[in-house]
Design an enzyme around this catalytic site. Sequence first.
Site, PDB file in Angstrom:
ATOM      1  N   ASP A  77       3.122  -1.351 -13.905  1.00 32.39           N
ATOM      2  CA  ASP A  77       2.525  -1.190 -12.570  1.00 32.39           C
ATOM      3  C   ASP A  77       1.108  -0.618 -12.617  1.00 32.39           C
ATOM      4  OD1 ASP A  77       4.474  -2.225 -10.849  1.00 32.39           O
ATOM      5  OD2 ASP A  77       5.565  -0.328 -10.689  1.00 32.39           O
ATOM      6  N   ARG A 102       6.458   5.485 -13.600  1.00 34.96           N
ATOM      7  CA  ARG A 102       4.998   5.396 -13.460  1.00 34.96           C
ATOM      8  C   ARG A 102       4.298   6.704 -13.871  1.00 34.96           C
ATOM      9  NH1 ARG A 102       2.577   2.425  -8.321  1.00 34.96           N
ATOM     10  NH2 ARG A 102       0.891   2.252  -9.847  1.00 34.96           N
ATOM     11  N   ARG A 152       6.746   8.417  -0.851  1.00 34.47           N
ATOM     12  CA  ARG A 152       6.111   8.785  -2.114  1.00 34.47           C
ATOM     13  C   ARG A 152       5.362  10.125  -2.032  1.00 34.47           C
ATOM     14  NH1 ARG A 152       5.701   3.980  -5.360  1.00 34.47           N
ATOM     15  NH2 ARG A 152       7.588   2.795  -4.935  1.00 34.47           N
ATOM     16  N   HIS A 181       4.137   2.671   0.967  1.00 34.44           N
ATOM     17  CA  HIS A 181       2.830   3.324   0.838  1.00 34.44           C
ATOM     18  C   HIS A 181       2.058   3.042   2.124  1.00 34.44           C
ATOM     19  CE1 HIS A 181       2.562   3.161  -3.876  1.00 34.44           C
ATOM     20  NE2 HIS A 181       2.701   4.427  -3.501  1.00 34.44           N
ATOM     21  N   CYS A 275      -3.725  -2.630  -3.280  1.00 32.90           N
ATOM     22  CA  CYS A 275      -3.039  -1.933  -4.381  1.00 32.90           C
ATOM     23  C   CYS A 275      -3.775  -2.100  -5.702  1.00 32.90           C
ATOM     24  CB  CYS A 275      -1.624  -2.483  -4.562  1.00 32.90           C
ATOM     25  SG  CYS A 275      -0.533  -2.199  -3.178  1.00 32.90           S
TER      26      CYS A 275
HETATM   27  N1  ARG Z   1       5.522  -1.353  -8.001  1.00 37.12           N
HETATM   28  C1  ARG Z   1       4.552  -0.420  -7.519  1.00 37.12           C
HETATM   29  C2  ARG Z   1       5.264   0.788  -6.920  1.00 37.12           C
HETATM   30  O1  ARG Z   1       6.291   0.613  -6.323  1.00 37.12           O
HETATM   31  C3  ARG Z   1       3.661  -1.056  -6.508  1.00 37.12           C
HETATM   32  C4  ARG Z   1       2.523  -0.191  -6.078  1.00 37.12           C
HETATM   33  C5  ARG Z   1       1.668  -0.809  -5.021  1.00 37.12           C
HETATM   34  N2  ARG Z   1       0.517  -0.050  -4.782  1.00 37.12           N
HETATM   35  C6  ARG Z   1       0.046   0.305  -3.568  1.00 37.12           C
HETATM   36  N3  ARG Z   1      -1.110   0.899  -3.500  1.00 37.12           N
HETATM   37  N4  ARG Z   1       0.739   0.111  -2.484  1.00 37.12           N
HETATM   38  O2  ARG Z   1       4.838   1.903  -7.059  1.00 37.12           O
END
Ligand code: ARG
Length: 282
Positions: A77, A102, A152, A181, A275
């Site tokens: 990612d 991550r 998040r 997000h 993203c």
């Molecule tokens: N697979 C990543 C996650 O879930 C995607 C992140 C996408 N990034 C964003 N800025 N929305 O963290």
Amino acid sequence: MTTPSVPSPATREATSRRYLMCPPVHFEVSYAINVWMDPGAPVDAALAMRQWEDLRATYERLGHDVHLIDPEPGLPDMVFAANGGLVVEGRALGARFTHPERGPEGPAYQRWFQAAVDGGRLKEAVVPRATNEGEGDFLVVGERILAGHGFRTDPAAHREVQELFGMPVIGLSLVDPRFYHLDTALAVLGDDDVAYYPGAFSEGSREVLRRLFPDAVLASALDAAVLGLNAVSDGETVVLSAQATGLAGQLRERGYRPVGVDLSELRKAGGSVKCCTLELRG
Ligand code: ARG
């Protein structure tokens, strides 16, 4: 037919930007940390790379400066550079990720920021205390910062960002797991102009958005579902998912120039244009 509160198309003006991007060399969907990700579904890695290259070329064609960070193996990612930090007036706050998958991206981006400070391209690189996923959840709109929470970024990071940058931080509560997000649910179009999908926000946060941006573009569920709001604007041109055709029309009516880019492979990980893009401000 124009209303006085909506600026006329003639007022749109692009400013050239600096972006940080990460080539999707190690991109795959090998775990699921959001509802878009299905490790069982096939991903075409070569196509993902071509689509990403197209996005990069689009920015360069528009006159923006694209910097690259080296992708690291085992971090599929990492292509989603927006999550690597928040950079305002040449000062970078690093990220601290929610999911262990991550986690190592935080230090990877922090090393890039520190090297940029050492090389004189940034003024300061700050290591974060609270969990925050960078520009995924922090969006600068003129003199204020909109900040998402619910999936998040920890609200403690909202306070950290306000204290660090001395800009008002406005917390917004995200309630739909597809829009985990803030940058999946709201696009910054200009210093006082945004587009968003109301369904992604709590009742109270919708009211906050109505007060702050009474003339905002309200995106349809259809455009939101193709991650159309995960867009990047330079004040005039708005780069967004090619599938978000309704939103593109709404933007054109307001005097913006929408440019569609197909990032279908990256969407399988829950990401699109924004993203993949971290703005290096100042
Ligand atoms: N697979 C990543 C996650 O879930 C995607 C992140 C996408 N990034 C964003 N800025 N929305 O963290």
